[in-house]
Write a protein that holds these residues in place. Structure first.
Motif, PDB file in Angstrom:
ATOM      1  N   ALA A 277       0.836  -1.202   0.000  1.00 19.36           N
ATOM      2  CA  ALA A 277       0.000   0.000   0.000  1.00 19.36           C
ATOM      3  C   ALA A 277       0.873   1.255   0.000  1.00 19.36           C
ATOM      4  O   ALA A 277       0.610   2.219  -0.729  1.00 19.36           O
ATOM      5  N   GLY A 278       1.936   1.249   0.798  1.00 23.66           N
ATOM      6  CA  GLY A 278       2.871   2.371   0.807  1.00 23.66           C
ATOM      7  C   GLY A 278       3.585   2.524  -0.529  1.00 23.66           C
ATOM      8  O   GLY A 278       3.834   3.641  -0.994  1.00 23.66           O
ATOM      9  N   LEU A 279       3.917   1.384  -1.157  1.00 31.05           N
ATOM     10  CA  LEU A 279       4.580   1.410  -2.462  1.00 31.05           C
ATOM     11  C   LEU A 279       3.694   2.080  -3.514  1.00 31.05           C
ATOM     12  O   LEU A 279       4.130   2.990  -4.224  1.00 31.05           O
ATOM     13  N   PHE A 280       2.447   1.654  -3.608  1.00 25.92           N
ATOM     14  CA  PHE A 280       1.543   2.205  -4.616  1.00 25.92           C
ATOM     15  C   PHE A 280       1.245   3.679  -4.348  1.00 25.92           C
ATOM     16  O   PHE A 280       1.094   4.479  -5.282  1.00 25.92           O
ATOM     17  N   THR A 281       1.163   4.042  -3.067  1.00 27.51           N
ATOM     18  CA  THR A 281       0.911   5.438  -2.722  1.00 27.51           C
ATOM     19  C   THR A 281       2.107   6.311  -3.066  1.00 27.51           C
ATOM     20  O   THR A 281       1.970   7.371  -3.693  1.00 27.51           O
ATOM     21  N   LEU A 282       3.297   5.871  -2.660  1.00 28.84           N
ATOM     22  CA  LEU A 282       4.511   6.650  -2.913  1.00 28.84           C
ATOM     23  C   LEU A 282       4.821   6.737  -4.404  1.00 28.84           C
ATOM     24  O   LEU A 282       5.426   7.712  -4.858  1.00 28.84           O
ATOM     25  N   PHE A 283       4.397   5.723  -5.159  1.00 27.37           N
ATOM     26  CA  PHE A 283       4.655   5.741  -6.606  1.00 27.37           C
ATOM     27  C   PHE A 283       3.996   6.952  -7.263  1.00 27.37           C
ATOM     28  O   PHE A 283       4.525   7.502  -8.237  1.00 27.37           O
ATOM     29  N   THR A 284       2.849   7.391  -6.757  1.00 29.08           N
ATOM     30  CA  THR A 284       2.208   8.576  -7.336  1.00 29.08           C
ATOM     31  C   THR A 284       3.091   9.808  -7.173  1.00 29.08           C
ATOM     32  O   THR A 284       3.123  10.685  -8.053  1.00 29.08           O
ATOM     33  N   ASP A 285       3.813   9.871  -6.065  1.00 31.05           N
ATOM     34  CA  ASP A 285       4.745  10.964  -5.822  1.00 31.05           C
ATOM     35  C   ASP A 285       5.843  10.965  -6.883  1.00 31.05           C
ATOM     36  O   ASP A 285       6.170  11.995  -7.473  1.00 31.05           O
ATOM     37  N   ALA A 287       5.694   9.453  -9.810  1.00 28.00           N
ATOM     38  CA  ALA A 287       5.105   9.648 -11.132  1.00 28.00           C
ATOM     39  C   ALA A 287       4.901  11.124 -11.446  1.00 28.00           C
ATOM     40  O   ALA A 287       4.935  11.539 -12.610  1.00 28.00           O
ATOM     41  N   LEU A 288       4.680  11.936 -10.413  1.00 29.54           N
ATOM     42  CA  LEU A 288       4.539  13.374 -10.614  1.00 29.54           C
ATOM     43  C   LEU A 288       5.885  14.085 -10.717  1.00 29.54           C
ATOM     44  O   LEU A 288       6.054  14.998 -11.532  1.00 29.54           O
ATOM     45  N   LEU A 289       6.856  13.667  -9.910  1.00 26.65           N
ATOM     46  CA  LEU A 289       8.093  14.431  -9.763  1.00 26.65           C
ATOM     47  C   LEU A 289       9.214  14.011 -10.712  1.00 26.65           C
ATOM     48  O   LEU A 289       9.947  14.859 -11.218  1.00 26.65           O
ATOM     49  N   THR A 450      -0.423   8.158 -17.984  1.00 28.65           N
ATOM     50  CA  THR A 450       0.492   7.772 -16.904  1.00 28.65           C
ATOM     51  C   THR A 450      -0.089   8.105 -15.543  1.00 28.65           C
ATOM     52  O   THR A 450      -0.059   7.289 -14.613  1.00 28.65           O
ATOM     53  N   ASP A 451      -0.648   9.299 -15.422  1.00 22.14           N
ATOM     54  CA  ASP A 451      -1.217   9.726 -14.136  1.00 22.14           C
ATOM     55  C   ASP A 451      -2.484   8.942 -13.785  1.00 22.14           C
ATOM     56  O   ASP A 451      -2.731   8.626 -12.614  1.00 22.14           O
TER      57      ASP A 451
END
Length: 488
Positions: A277-285, A287-289, A450-451
């Protein structure tokens, strides 16, 4: 007060794991509650805050190292007469070195204690940083980057163990929030520093500065950082308690331990679900940066490295605010739900505070950024709205990560550093592979696709957290032969 001398431990005749039977949910007896009060009052509130500041400062270093390197890749490749693709491999080398270092540091901190590990690893950070600053070819760069990342690793695993050592259950979330706020401040500030260095100075000044930073941290830790491990819970303490004849020489000769042992904890479904869950959440960070120069930068005509780096700041601000608020919010949930159950503690209560962010803030912020970047042409409006999305995403990510980290420490308290290392290393290895595909996907399918996909992955993380909350007791019992859980 010298760091070599711990505060008084009077009244603690045995480790808590021997004074109270481990199990969850847990209803503390008056005797156990008194023992816990003594255990967590070894350090004054002021001294706890100083310890938290020291480990948080160390936690800032690892991700700062990798973040400052990325904007300098073109300059490094020109200086070393190679290509940017080859130099960028140093990022993967750094992730690998940090992952291995996490496992070594956590395993040996459980045996020897927290203080010796910090004092042993920080010199590697210092010499590795000096080596990077003087590298004359790619091979030297890779080797010294590996050593540098390995030496910085305790900041990401042992720090969480220290917080578990000194803060009781109802206070741990707030402390963990501050710690994670500092850890995630690194990726936000590092690109700004790296971008300024790449534009106005030499890339070699950055590792040199990190080496000087390491020296300062080492001196502070040597002078003031005490041993925080609970009395009798270190491996060497147990050897002495059992009358092992090797207990004397293990104080100064190294003991061979298996650094991969913490990864076995990922067989526990509840820890695995929280990690993913932390992996998928942090991946959005990420993916943006990570592709920001090719998404927001390209869309709105921003080519200056320093300005691109400054776009990371809203995410960092969101991380800082989110971490502090999320930790205290999860603590309040623990207190409220424990009182509601008549004193019975259910560890998964802490995860309830992650659900609104995992379901709403994280996916919606990245979806909104994708739509804004694709359809809003006005530079001022589009850039401003995207910066708001970055802030909201940073806020939401920490509302998931900080309580999740506290939960891992709560349920695996006697192996808190190892469980955090397994969590971070497992996540880092997968993340390194996923991050490598972000830019190709943006180039082939566009920023919106992607987003959208990244936001859907975040929703999978929400589902995993929800399942853990609903079926926590059953998940904790599954695979419990690895060792017993512990509650405070």
């Amino acid at each position: 007060m010298s760091g070599r001398n711990s505060p008084s431990q009077s009244g603690l005749d045995c480790p808590i794991s021997e004074c109270a039977e481990e199990g969850t949910p847990l209803l503390l007896t008056p005797q156990q509650a008194k023992h816990d009060e003594l255990l967590y009052s070894r350090f004054s509130p002021l001294w706890k805050r100083l310890i938290l500041a020291m480990v948080s400062f160390c936690g800032l270093i690892p991700l700062f190292i990798s973040g400052t390197f990325i904007p300098c890749i073109p300059q490094i490749s020109e200086d070393l007469s190679t290509t940017g693709t080859v130099v960028s491999m140093a990022v993967s080398v750094s992730i690998f070195g940090a992952s291995v270092g996490l496992l070594f540091a956590s395993t040996y901190s459980t045996f020897y204690g927290r203080r010796p590990i910090y004092l042993s690893f920080l010199p590697l950070l210092i010499f590795g940083s000096l080596g990077v600053s003087t590298a004359q070819n790619v091979t030297q760069l890779m080797i010294w980057r590996l050593i540098q990342a390995f030496g910085a690793a305790p900041g990401l695993s042992v720090g969480a163990g220290v917080i578990g050592d000194i803060y009781k259950l109802e206070e741990r979330g707030g402390a963990m929030g501050i710690y994670f706020g500092c850890v995630l401040l690194g990726p936000a500030l590092a690109p700004v520093v790296g971008g300024v260095a790449a534009r106005y100075g030499s890339w070699r000044l950055l590792p040199l500065s990190l080496g000087a930073w390491g020296v300062l941290v080492f001196l502070v830790m040597y002078a003031y950082f005490p041993e925080t491990s609970h009395p009798g819970e270190r491996g060497i303490d147990k050897m002495k308690h059992d009358g092992n004849p090797n207990a004397t020489w293990t104080r100064w000769l190294p003991v061979m331990l298996n650094p991969l042992r913490p990864l076995g904890l990922m067989r526990r479904p509840n820890l695995l679900f929280v990690c993913l869950a932390g992996l998928f959440t942090l991946f959005t960070d990420y993916a943006l940066l990570v592709p920001i120069a090719y998404t927001i930068g390209k869309r709105y005509g921003i080519a200056d490295e320093a300005v691109i780096g400054a776009c990371f700041l809203p995410a960092g601000l969101g991380n800082m605010i989110g971490a502090a608020l999320a930790g205290r919010f999860s603590d309040s949930i623990i207190v409220r739900m424990r009182a509601k159950r008549g004193g019975v503690w259910y560890p998964e209560d802490r995860l309830r505070g992650t659900l609104p962010s995992a379901l709403i803030l994280v996916p919606i912020s990245i979806w909104a950024s994708g739509f804004i970047t694709k359809y809003v042409e006005n530079k001022r409006v589009g850039l401003s709205l995207n910066l708001v999305c970055l802030f909201v995403n940073g806020l939401g990510v920490d509302f998931v990560l900080a309580p999740s980290a506290s939960y891992v420490v709560d349920v695996m308290h006697s192996r808190s550093a190892e469980s955090m290392a397994a969590n971070s290393a497992f996540r880092s290895v997968i993340m390194s592979a996923l991050v490598g595909g972000i830019l190709p996907m943006v180039e082939n399918y566009g920023v919106l696709a992607t987003d959208l996909l990244s936001g859907l992955a975040a929703l999978i993380g929400f589902g995993l957290l929800w399942v853990t909350i609903q079926h926590g007791e059953r998940l904790r019992k599954w695979g419990a032969d690895e060792g017993q859980y512990r509650g405070d």
